[in-house]
Motif scaffolding. Structure first.
Motif, PDB file in Angstrom:
ATOM      1  N   TYR A   1       1.064  -0.849   0.279  1.00 36.61           N
ATOM      2  CA  TYR A   1       0.184   0.124  -0.088  1.00 36.61           C
ATOM      3  C   TYR A   1       0.906   1.149  -0.222  1.00 36.61           C
ATOM      4  CZ  TYR A   1      -2.385  -3.942   2.261  1.00 36.61           C
ATOM      5  OH  TYR A   1      -2.906  -5.058   2.311  1.00 36.61           O
ATOM      6  N   SER A   2       0.360   2.103  -0.269  1.00 33.63           N
ATOM      7  CA  SER A   2       1.053   3.341  -1.224  1.00 33.63           C
ATOM      8  C   SER A   2       0.199   4.467   0.720  1.00 33.63           C
ATOM      9  CB  SER A   2       1.360   3.615  -2.414  1.00 33.63           C
ATOM     10  OG  SER A   2       0.473   4.283  -2.731  1.00 33.63           O
ATOM     11  N   VAL A   3       0.802   6.166   0.956  1.00 31.18           N
ATOM     12  CA  VAL A   3       0.830   6.728   2.109  1.00 31.18           C
ATOM     13  C   VAL A   3       1.381   7.885   0.981  1.00 31.18           C
ATOM     14  CG1 VAL A   3       0.356   7.174   3.919  1.00 31.18           C
ATOM     15  CG2 VAL A   3       0.574   4.868   3.880  1.00 31.18           C
ATOM     16  N   SER A   4       0.160   8.765   0.547  1.00 34.78           N
ATOM     17  CA  SER A   4       0.720  10.264  -0.037  1.00 34.78           C
ATOM     18  C   SER A   4       0.641  10.554   0.769  1.00 34.78           C
ATOM     19  CB  SER A   4       0.583   9.958  -1.246  1.00 34.78           C
ATOM     20  OG  SER A   4       0.848  10.972  -1.762  1.00 34.78           O
ATOM     21  N   ILE A   5       0.615  11.920   1.482  1.00 34.60           N
ATOM     22  CA  ILE A   5       0.759  12.969   1.906  1.00 34.60           C
ATOM     23  C   ILE A   5       1.251  14.706   1.599  1.00 34.60           C
ATOM     24  CG2 ILE A   5       0.889  14.623   4.573  1.00 34.60           C
ATOM     25  CD1 ILE A   5       2.260  11.570   4.395  1.00 34.60           C
ATOM     26  N   ASP A   6       0.200  15.267   1.051  1.00 37.10           N
ATOM     27  CA  ASP A   6       0.978  16.310   0.141  1.00 37.10           C
ATOM     28  C   ASP A   6      -0.298  17.581   0.428  1.00 37.10           C
ATOM     29  OD1 ASP A   6      -1.702  15.940  -1.189  1.00 37.10           O
ATOM     30  OD2 ASP A   6      -0.524  14.776  -3.024  1.00 37.10           O
ATOM     31  N   ALA A   7      -0.112  18.276  -0.752  1.00 39.57           N
ATOM     32  CA  ALA A   7      -1.166  20.073  -0.493  1.00 39.57           C
ATOM     33  C   ALA A   7      -2.632  19.162  -0.204  1.00 39.57           C
ATOM     34  CB  ALA A   7      -0.800  20.650  -1.751  1.00 39.57           C
ATOM     35  N   ALA A   8      -2.864  17.804  -0.941  1.00 37.01           N
ATOM     36  CA  ALA A   8      -4.350  17.607  -1.452  1.00 37.01           C
ATOM     37  C   ALA A   8      -4.562  17.131   0.245  1.00 37.01           C
ATOM     38  CB  ALA A   8      -4.437  16.567  -2.328  1.00 37.01           C
ATOM     39  N   GLY A   9      -4.081  16.629   1.423  1.00 33.94           N
ATOM     40  CA  GLY A   9      -4.211  15.227   2.370  1.00 33.94           C
ATOM     41  C   GLY A   9      -3.551  15.042   2.092  1.00 33.94           C
ATOM     42  N   VAL A  10      -4.308  13.522   2.834  1.00 30.80           N
ATOM     43  CA  VAL A  10      -3.371  11.891   2.529  1.00 30.80           C
ATOM     44  C   VAL A  10      -4.567  11.433   2.187  1.00 30.80           C
ATOM     45  CG1 VAL A  10      -2.643  10.275   5.037  1.00 30.80           C
ATOM     46  CG2 VAL A  10      -2.566  12.920   5.791  1.00 30.80           C
ATOM     47  N   THR A  11      -3.165  10.495   1.552  1.00 28.82           N
ATOM     48  CA  THR A  11      -4.331   9.464   0.552  1.00 28.82           C
ATOM     49  C   THR A  11      -3.663   8.086   0.687  1.00 28.82           C
ATOM     50  OG1 THR A  11      -4.929  11.298  -1.175  1.00 28.82           O
ATOM     51  CG2 THR A  11      -4.686   9.115  -1.544  1.00 28.82           C
ATOM     52  N   ILE A  12      -4.288   7.077   0.780  1.00 31.16           N
ATOM     53  CA  ILE A  12      -4.150   6.152   0.969  1.00 31.16           C
ATOM     54  C   ILE A  12      -4.658   4.796  -0.166  1.00 31.16           C
ATOM     55  CG2 ILE A  12      -4.090   3.367   1.898  1.00 31.16           C
ATOM     56  CD1 ILE A  12      -3.807   5.287   4.704  1.00 31.16           C
ATOM     57  N   SER A  13      -4.209   4.397  -0.735  1.00 33.28           N
ATOM     58  CA  SER A  13      -3.984   3.724  -2.214  1.00 33.28           C
ATOM     59  C   SER A  13      -3.872   2.424  -2.305  1.00 33.28           C
ATOM     60  CB  SER A  13      -2.787   4.196  -3.174  1.00 33.28           C
ATOM     61  OG  SER A  13      -1.766   4.424  -3.388  1.00 33.28           O
ATOM     62  N   GLY A  14      -4.754   0.977  -2.486  1.00 29.81           N
ATOM     63  CA  GLY A  14      -4.881  -0.072  -2.147  1.00 29.81           C
ATOM     64  C   GLY A  14      -5.721  -1.142  -2.665  1.00 29.81           C
ATOM     65  N   THR A  15      -5.720  -2.412  -2.019  1.00 25.44           N
ATOM     66  CA  THR A  15      -7.430  -2.940  -1.851  1.00 25.44           C
ATOM     67  C   THR A  15      -6.638  -3.527  -1.445  1.00 25.44           C
ATOM     68  OG1 THR A  15      -6.237  -4.999  -3.160  1.00 25.44           O
ATOM     69  CG2 THR A  15      -6.525  -2.568  -4.757  1.00 25.44           C
ATOM     70  N   ASP A  16      -8.628  -4.113  -0.055  1.00 25.96           N
ATOM     71  CA  ASP A  16      -8.476  -4.917   1.171  1.00 25.96           C
ATOM     72  C   ASP A  16      -8.714  -6.769   0.735  1.00 25.96           C
ATOM     73  OD1 ASP A  16     -10.804  -5.450  -0.248  1.00 25.96           O
ATOM     74  OD2 ASP A  16     -12.015  -4.620   0.432  1.00 25.96           O
ATOM     75  N   ALA A  17      -8.626  -7.557   1.292  1.00 31.35           N
ATOM     76  CA  ALA A  17      -8.886  -8.935   1.257  1.00 31.35           C
ATOM     77  C   ALA A  17      -9.491  -8.959   0.089  1.00 31.35           C
ATOM     78  CB  ALA A  17      -8.772  -9.751   2.406  1.00 31.35           C
ATOM     79  N   ASP A  18     -11.006  -7.903  -0.025  1.00 29.17           N
ATOM     80  CA  ASP A  18     -11.641  -8.806  -1.213  1.00 29.17           C
ATOM     81  C   ASP A  18     -10.948  -8.093  -2.755  1.00 29.17           C
ATOM     82  OD1 ASP A  18     -13.383 -10.118   0.617  1.00 29.17           O
ATOM     83  OD2 ASP A  18     -14.177  -8.938   1.490  1.00 29.17           O
ATOM     84  N   GLY A  19     -10.316  -7.095  -2.897  1.00 32.18           N
ATOM     85  CA  GLY A  19      -9.780  -6.697  -4.121  1.00 32.18           C
ATOM     86  C   GLY A  19     -10.565  -5.166  -4.326  1.00 32.18           C
ATOM     87  N   ASN A  20     -10.965  -4.937  -3.094  1.00 28.35           N
ATOM     88  CA  ASN A  20     -11.996  -3.755  -3.503  1.00 28.35           C
ATOM     89  C   ASN A  20     -11.466  -2.420  -1.993  1.00 28.35           C
ATOM     90  OD1 ASN A  20     -14.965  -5.105  -3.649  1.00 28.35           O
ATOM     91  ND2 ASN A  20     -15.383  -5.478  -1.845  1.00 28.35           N
ATOM     92  N   ASP A  21     -11.176  -1.175  -3.164  1.00 27.13           N
ATOM     93  CA  ASP A  21     -10.625   0.009  -2.992  1.00 27.13           C
ATOM     94  C   ASP A  21     -10.742  -0.424  -1.213  1.00 27.13           C
ATOM     95  OD1 ASP A  21     -10.268   0.446  -5.111  1.00 27.13           O
ATOM     96  OD2 ASP A  21     -11.697   1.743  -5.501  1.00 27.13           O
TER      97      ASP A  21
END
Length: 419
Positions: free
Chosen positions: A221-241
């Motif tokens: 998973y990636s965590v990005s903290i920038d001017a827009a705020g905090v964003t975490i990207s990846g999928t859960d155990a079922d493949g959903n966002d």
């Protein structure tokens, strides 16, 4: 019926020869201690004895093989013991490096000691056995498995040895298993991938597992903290966002506003972000951003690469809050990495210890098997001395009697009875 003198002589000689043969056979048995001296003495027992002798030879080969395997594993255990001590020392240096009162020169001194630890580990990784073969190169025992840069140049095949009829045992571990692997159930870790000059003054804590059932093995998973705020990207155990929650289990938007001490829970993991909000806001306004990666420990399991990264972090001067945050994040990551490495080495050592115990058990079984073989073979061909001595006495008397009878008969003459 007329019995000629020739017949009497022939019978006498035959009787003496028979008694002489019986006496010689018993004498030979007593001299050798064997009941079956020649296969013709007892063909069935001789055949079974040959089969048992072959089984004894095979059992002896297995015993020699276990000795070789034990020597290899003992040498490996000795090397792994030193690896364990060195990694433990590295962990203590990581704890020292986390002391906020250290100066750049203090951290340089720690980096210098870590360079020494790296050389020790590299030497251990290229250890050899008593025959000059490299321990951790897999099947490539004639080539040093690790280069000066810490790259692994061996293969991933383990040497095997037949230590019993039904046991083929691996008698070594590869360098990739020891210095580039992780134990099952390893800890997940986070790494800052952005450089300190372009990053925000934010540190992280974790990740910690809060729901093991929700984890996706091997997922990143990636965590990005920038001017827009905090964003975490990846999928859960079922493949959903991913659904991101706060510390109390409430859903969070994506992106979400940064706040000092905020807790992020996603896919069974929990992380905490820290950093002065005003300083972060000023850095965000300048276009700076922090990038983090959350991954399984095996994704960053190269011991030498981790050491190089730690040495670089300690050798880099800290000139700003962002530098300090990046350094703290590097120390946090290194702590988790070397904890995983130590767990992995201890797991390998446990496997070596288990195999050494198994070899001891197989030795006991082999010794018992050898006693059974020897007892059975003895019953088949060895001599019963009490019975043999009795037979020796009887055949000796029989031989003397036949000799005396032949002497008396051969000396008889019709002239002795004429007057």
């Amino acid at each position: 019926m007329r019995i000629s003198t020739q017949t009497l002589y022939a019978q006498g000689v035959t009787s003496m020869l028979d008694q002489q043969a019986a006496f010689s056979k018993v004498s030979e048995q007593l001299a050798t201690g064997k009941r079956v001296v020649n296969p013709s003495d007892d063909p069935s027992a001789a055949s079974q004895a040959v089969t048992i002798s072959q089984s004894q030879a095979v059992n002896e080969q297995f015993s020699d093989s276990r000795t070789t395997a034990r020597n290899n594993l003992s040498i490996e255990e000795s090397a792994l013991n030193q690896v364990t001590d060195t990694i433990t020392r590295v962990q203590s240096l990581i704890v020292q490096a986390g002391n906020g009162t250290l100066s750049d020169s203090d951290r340089d001194a720690l980096a210098t000691e870590l360079e020494g630890s790296r050389e020790v580990l590299l030497g251990l990784a290229n250890s050899t056995d008593g025959n000059g073969n490299y321990l951790f190169g897999g099947m490539s025992g004639d080539t040093a498995p690790f280069g000066e840069d810490g790259s692994y140049r061996g293969d991933d095949e383990q040497r095997q040895q037949r230590v019993d009829s039904s046991r083929l045992m691996e008698v070594n571990h590869t360098g990739s298993q020891i210095f580039g692997g992780v134990a099952s159930g390893n800890q997940q870790l986070a790494r800052q991938t952005s450089d300190s000059e372009s990053s925000l003054p934010i540190t992280f804590k974790g990740p910690e597992v809060i729901d093991a059932a929700a984890r996706v093995d091997g997922a990143a998973y990636s965590v990005s903290i920038d001017a827009a705020g905090v964003t975490i990207s990846g999928t859960d155990a079922d493949g959903n966002d991913l659904q991101v929650l706060d510390g109390e289990g409430n859903p969070l938007p994506s992106p979400m506003a940064y706040s000092d001490g905020m807790t992020l829970a996603f896919n069974g993991l929990s992380m905490t972000l820290s950093g002065d909000e005003q300083q972060v806001a000023e850095a965000q306004a300048e276009g700076k951003a922090t990038q983090l990666v959350v991954e399984e420990g095996e994704a960053s399991a190269d011991l030498f690469a981790n050491l190089d990264g730690l040495i670089t972090a300690l050798s880099t001067p800290i000139e700003s809050e962002a530098d300090q945050a990046a350094f703290n994040n590097a120390i946090s990551t290194a702590s988790r990495q070397f904890s995983n490495s130590l767990d992995n080495v201890l797991t390998v050592r446990a496997d070596v210890g288990t195999k050494l115990n198994e070899l001891d058990s197989l030795d006991i079984i082999g010794d018992d098997r050898e006693l059974n073989y020897a007892s059975t073979r003895s019953d088949l061909i060895d001599l019963d001395y009490n019975e043999a001595i009795s037979d020796y006495s009887l055949t000796q008397v029989g031989l003397q009697a036949s000799q005396q009878a032949f002497s008396d008969i051969s000396g008889m003459s019709l002239f002795d009875y004429l007057r």
